[in-house]
Design a protein around this motif. Structure first.
Motif, PDB file in Angstrom:
ATOM      1  N   LYS A 193       0.848  -1.184   0.000  1.00 17.83           N
ATOM      2  CA  LYS A 193       0.000   0.000   0.000  1.00 17.83           C
ATOM      3  C   LYS A 193       0.884   1.234   0.000  1.00 17.83           C
ATOM      4  CE  LYS A 193      -3.631   2.303   2.616  1.00 17.83           C
ATOM      5  NZ  LYS A 193      -4.156   2.951   1.430  1.00 17.83           N
ATOM      6  N   HIS A 253      -7.058   4.062  -7.004  1.00 21.55           N
ATOM      7  CA  HIS A 253      -7.475   2.746  -7.476  1.00 21.55           C
ATOM      8  C   HIS A 253      -6.238   1.854  -7.424  1.00 21.55           C
ATOM      9  CE1 HIS A 253     -11.424   3.976  -8.829  1.00 21.55           C
ATOM     10  NE2 HIS A 253     -10.861   5.066  -9.340  1.00 21.55           N
ATOM     11  N   ARG A 254      -6.456   0.575  -7.265  1.00 20.89           N
ATOM     12  CA  ARG A 254      -5.335  -0.362  -7.139  1.00 20.89           C
ATOM     13  C   ARG A 254      -4.389  -0.293  -8.338  1.00 20.89           C
ATOM     14  NH1 ARG A 254      -6.608  -6.190  -5.063  1.00 20.89           N
ATOM     15  NH2 ARG A 254      -6.911  -4.925  -3.224  1.00 20.89           N
ATOM     16  N   ALA A 255      -4.940  -0.189  -9.537  1.00 17.93           N
ATOM     17  CA  ALA A 255      -4.103  -0.142 -10.737  1.00 17.93           C
ATOM     18  C   ALA A 255      -3.261   1.131 -10.759  1.00 17.93           C
ATOM     19  CB  ALA A 255      -4.969  -0.224 -11.993  1.00 17.93           C
ATOM     20  N   GLU A 284      -2.338   2.900  -8.147  1.00 16.76           N
ATOM     21  CA  GLU A 284      -1.342   2.745  -7.087  1.00 16.76           C
ATOM     22  C   GLU A 284      -0.147   1.945  -7.606  1.00 16.76           C
ATOM     23  OE1 GLU A 284      -1.743   1.819  -2.433  1.00 16.76           O
ATOM     24  OE2 GLU A 284      -2.488   0.225  -3.730  1.00 16.76           O
ATOM     25  N   GLY A 285      -0.410   0.893  -8.335  1.00 15.83           N
ATOM     26  CA  GLY A 285       0.665   0.075  -8.906  1.00 15.83           C
ATOM     27  C   GLY A 285       1.532   0.854  -9.878  1.00 15.83           C
TER      28      GLY A 285
END
Length: 80
Positions: A2, A44-46, A48-49
């Motif tokens: 995270k 959003h997770r994407a 963040e990546g």
């Protein structure tokens, strides 16, 4: 992993990057980074990546939140 807003700001500071520079490298808008770093919204997770990958490719290690909280440090540079 995270990514925390404070961690993102600190990583940019170590790399001497602007929000715009990180945005360009990660392929996201500058307002996305600005809003995230100001705690206006979560990523959003994407997204963040994408930010994590850009920062790590730029030369920082993002440290997971442990007992001392999340952190960031520069990667070791090869000695010539």
């Amino acid at each position: 992993m995270k990514l925390f807003p404070e961690q993102c700001r600190a990583a940019r500071g170590l790399l001497n990057w602007t929000q715009g520079h990180l945005a360009a490298l990660a392929g996201v808008s500058r307002s996305t980074i600005k809003d995230f770093e100001c705690n206006r919204h979560a990523l959003h997770r994407a997204t963040e990546g994408l930010l994590i990958r850009a920062l790590e490719n730029g030369g920082v290690h993002l440290l997971a939140a442990g007992t001392e909280g999340p952190g960031v440090r520069l990667k070791a540079r090869p000695v010539p």
